[in-house]
Design an enzyme around this catalytic site. Structure first.
Site, mmCIF file in Angstrom:
data_model
loop_
_atom_site.group_PDB
_atom_site.id
_atom_site.type_symbol
_atom_site.label_atom_id
_atom_site.label_comp_id
_atom_site.label_asym_id
_atom_site.label_seq_id
_atom_site.Cartn_x
_atom_site.Cartn_y
_atom_site.Cartn_z
ATOM 1 N N ARG A 164 0.836 -1.209 0.000
ATOM 2 C CA ARG A 164 0.000 0.000 0.000
ATOM 3 C C ARG A 164 0.872 1.261 0.000
ATOM 4 N NH1 ARG A 164 -2.466 -3.715 -0.815
ATOM 5 N NH2 ARG A 164 -4.464 -4.419 0.039
ATOM 6 N N SER A 237 -10.859 -0.498 3.376
ATOM 7 C CA SER A 237 -10.045 -0.644 4.593
ATOM 8 C C SER A 237 -9.531 0.716 5.043
ATOM 9 C CB SER A 237 -8.832 -1.527 4.321
ATOM 10 O OG SER A 237 -9.261 -2.784 3.909
ATOM 11 N N GLU A 333 -4.742 3.805 6.122
ATOM 12 C CA GLU A 333 -4.517 3.592 4.688
ATOM 13 C C GLU A 333 -5.146 4.756 3.895
ATOM 14 O OE1 GLU A 333 -5.434 -0.424 3.147
ATOM 15 O OE2 GLU A 333 -6.357 0.578 1.433
HETATM 16 C C1 LIG Z 1 -15.620 -0.414 -0.902
HETATM 17 C C2 LIG Z 1 -14.146 -0.158 -1.130
HETATM 18 C C3 LIG Z 1 -13.274 -1.219 -1.293
HETATM 19 C C4 LIG Z 1 -11.903 -1.008 -1.501
HETATM 20 N N1 LIG Z 1 -11.091 -2.085 -1.652
HETATM 21 C C5 LIG Z 1 -9.767 -1.901 -1.873
HETATM 22 C C6 LIG Z 1 -8.899 -3.024 -2.051
HETATM 23 O O1 LIG Z 1 -9.336 -4.183 -2.029
HETATM 24 N N2 LIG Z 1 -7.582 -2.791 -2.245
HETATM 25 C C7 LIG Z 1 -7.062 -1.518 -2.298
HETATM 26 O O2 LIG Z 1 -5.847 -1.394 -2.495
HETATM 27 N N3 LIG Z 1 -7.861 -0.432 -2.157
HETATM 28 C C8 LIG Z 1 -9.183 -0.590 -1.942
HETATM 29 N N4 LIG Z 1 -10.007 0.498 -1.773
HETATM 30 C C9 LIG Z 1 -9.419 1.852 -1.798
HETATM 31 C C10 LIG Z 1 -9.538 2.579 -3.170
HETATM 32 O O3 LIG Z 1 -10.513 1.978 -3.969
HETATM 33 C C11 LIG Z 1 -8.212 2.594 -3.938
HETATM 34 O O4 LIG Z 1 -7.201 3.189 -3.157
HETATM 35 C C12 LIG Z 1 -8.323 3.360 -5.264
HETATM 36 O O5 LIG Z 1 -7.154 3.184 -6.011
HETATM 37 C C13 LIG Z 1 -8.603 4.854 -5.089
HETATM 38 O O6 LIG Z 1 -8.935 5.376 -6.351
HETATM 39 P P1 LIG Z 1 -9.613 6.786 -6.512
HETATM 40 O O7 LIG Z 1 -9.621 7.130 -7.963
HETATM 41 O O8 LIG Z 1 -10.941 6.798 -5.841
HETATM 42 O O9 LIG Z 1 -8.586 7.714 -5.746
HETATM 43 P P2 LIG Z 1 -8.913 8.954 -4.795
HETATM 44 O O10 LIG Z 1 -9.527 8.497 -3.539
HETATM 45 O O11 LIG Z 1 -9.639 10.004 -5.568
HETATM 46 O O12 LIG Z 1 -7.438 9.472 -4.491
HETATM 47 C C14 LIG Z 1 -6.592 8.731 -3.638
HETATM 48 C C15 LIG Z 1 -5.233 9.442 -3.540
HETATM 49 O O13 LIG Z 1 -4.560 9.375 -4.788
HETATM 50 C C16 LIG Z 1 -4.310 10.676 -5.313
HETATM 51 N N5 LIG Z 1 -4.562 10.586 -6.751
HETATM 52 C C17 LIG Z 1 -5.661 10.082 -7.365
HETATM 53 N N6 LIG Z 1 -5.501 10.113 -8.687
HETATM 54 C C18 LIG Z 1 -4.295 10.657 -8.935
HETATM 55 C C19 LIG Z 1 -3.570 10.981 -10.134
HETATM 56 N N7 LIG Z 1 -4.062 10.742 -11.350
HETATM 57 N N8 LIG Z 1 -2.347 11.548 -10.008
HETATM 58 C C20 LIG Z 1 -1.818 11.823 -8.770
HETATM 59 N N9 LIG Z 1 -2.458 11.551 -7.609
HETATM 60 C C21 LIG Z 1 -3.688 10.986 -7.702
HETATM 61 C C22 LIG Z 1 -5.289 11.589 -4.591
HETATM 62 O O14 LIG Z 1 -4.835 12.929 -4.556
HETATM 63 C C23 LIG Z 1 -5.354 10.934 -3.223
HETATM 64 O O15 LIG Z 1 -4.245 11.309 -2.450
HETATM 65 C C24 LIG Z 1 -11.390 0.321 -1.561
HETATM 66 C C25 LIG Z 1 -12.282 1.403 -1.406
HETATM 67 C C26 LIG Z 1 -13.644 1.169 -1.199
HETATM 68 C C27 LIG Z 1 -14.579 2.346 -1.064
#
Ligand SMILES: Cc1cc2nc3c(=O)[nH]c(=O)nc-3n(C[C@H](O)[C@H](O)[C@H](O)COP(=O)(O)OP(=O)(O)OC[C@H]3O[C@@H](n4cnc5c(N)ncnc54)[C@H](O)[C@@H]3O)c2cc1C
Length: 337
Positions: A164, A237, A333
């Site tokens: 992570r 998580s 996380e």
């Molecule tokens: C129900 C649920 C289940 C999940 N299960 C998992 C799992 O099994 N495994 C896991 O690893 N994660 C899991 N997650 C967490 C999440 O889905 C991941 O971390 C995902 O990659 C976040 O994507 P996002 O586009 O929503 O990012 P955001 O939440 O919008 O951003 C997350 C971070 O990344 C940065 N960021 C986003 N895009 C960019 C970009 N293009 N360039 C630079 N920085 C950027 C943001 O500024 C922020 O700091 C889960 C979340 C939920 C709600």
């Protein structure tokens, strides 16, 4: 650049908290990234890239510019007898991309089915699930280095991926990712070792699963275990699984024989944070608008009206009680702002 001002971020994060963003813009092309960053530098304002907000908790108003990443496109750049090379826009929906690859028969990321979010966010915390991490399929990452204002393509090893973790988390907000390059396999070795995957395949009497069978099994497991953010606000998580030296692990195991952990190297163990939290009595617990999910204690949920600060304070209470009982510091996380 089209700017919106003072917008509610409720619909832009899966926690659904009603914090505000001072400025907001949609990014559809790479040229717009430069324009937005130049504007922030001129105004001396912070910026934040937002994917689908599924790993973020706003605890106060954000006083800078939010760049909602919307650069899409899946392009095949090369192909060999055994591998396919793809370049994917940062704003592409992650599960849509996984489904696209599964349908084409290209393997490597099927165990990451149904993880919410965008492709551009996937390297940030090196998303992982069911024994697989995205770093195993990433060739390189294209980003604007906002420190130097140069476009860079960082190789897999330059991204310094960990559990992570990655360069992008370590050097927070330096790199603005616009595309990720993947290498997928035409004859993938499927990873079905997880107990719950085996059970579902067994129930369905599937002996030689296809990529689609495996992806469907994972979708089924995730749907039954995790809350749907459209029904119950959450960010998956909330905490990472902590690691412990073998000596400290053995000592703890003596005091708590039921402890759930697995070795990750000769002298390091990873503990199940969910077990620690559950054993402090948090599973299913609720305080006002915030709670610990009853089917998975790693997940903190918003029952509707919680503020980001309430969720943060709730997580702090969990951290304190795990520290008191087990002398272990849980790390969040979720990205806190
Ligand atoms: C129900 C649920 C289940 C999940 N299960 C998992 C799992 O099994 N495994 C896991 O690893 N994660 C899991 N997650 C967490 C999440 O889905 C991941 O971390 C995902 O990659 C976040 O994507 P996002 O586009 O929503 O990012 P955001 O939440 O919008 O951003 C997350 C971070 O990344 C940065 N960021 C986003 N895009 C960019 C970009 N293009 N360039 C630079 N920085 C950027 C943001 O500024 C922020 O700091 C889960 C979340 C939920 C709600």
């Amino acid at each position: 650049m089209r700017l919106e001002e003072n917008i509610s971020l409720k619909q832009y994060t899966t926690f659904g908290c009603n914090e505000t963003g001072r400025y907001f813009t949609n990014i559809k092309k790479t040229e717009e990234v430069i324009e937005a960053i130049t504007w922030c530098k001129e105004k001396q304002l912070p910026y934040l890239v937002l994917g689908t907000g599924s790993n973020i908790l706003f605890t106060k108003p954000f006083e800078g510019l939010i760049l909602k990443m919307g650069i899409i496109g899946i392009n095949k750049t090369n192909e060999t007898a055994t591998e396919v090379f793809l370049s994917v826009g940062a704003g592409e929906n992650w599960h849509h991309f996984v489904s696209y690859c599964v349908q084409k028969g290209w393997g490597g990321i099927e165990n990451l089915s149904l993880i919410p979010g965008t492709v551009g966010a996937s390297p940030i915390q090196n998303i992982g699930a069911y024994g697989v991490e995205v770093q195993e399929s990433i060739e390189s990452v294209t980003a604007l280095d906002t420190q130097t204002n140069h476009w860079v393509t960082l190789s897999n090893s330059e991204c310094t991926f960990g559990y992570r973790n990655s360069l992008f988390k370590k050097e927070k907000n330096r790199y603005l990712i616009t595309a990720v390059q993947f290498i997928l396999k035409k004859q993938p070795q499927l990873r079905t070792e997880y107990g719950s995957i085996k059970e579902i395949l067994h129930e369905k009497n599937i002996k030689n699963p296809s990529l689609a069978d495996l992806s469907n099994a994972i979708v089924q497991i995730r749907t039954s275990k995790l809350p749907d953010p459209s029904q119950l606000g959450n960010a998956g998580s909330f905490f990472k699984n902590p690691s412990l030296s073998k000596t400290n692990f053995e000592e703890l195991k003596n005091n708590f024989p039921e402890l759930i952990a697995y070795p990750i190297s000769d002298d390091t163990y990873k503990l199940a944070a969910g077990w620690l939290i559950e054993n402090c009595g948090w599973k299913g617990a609720r305080k006002g608008n915030v709670g610990c999910y009853d089917k998975q204690s790693l997940v903190i949920v918003n029952y509707g009206q919680a503020t980001g600060k309430e969720i943060y304070d709730f997580s702090e209470e969990i951290i304190q009680s795990v520290l008191t009982k087990f002398n272990i510091v849980l790390e969040r996380e979720v990205n806190i702002l």
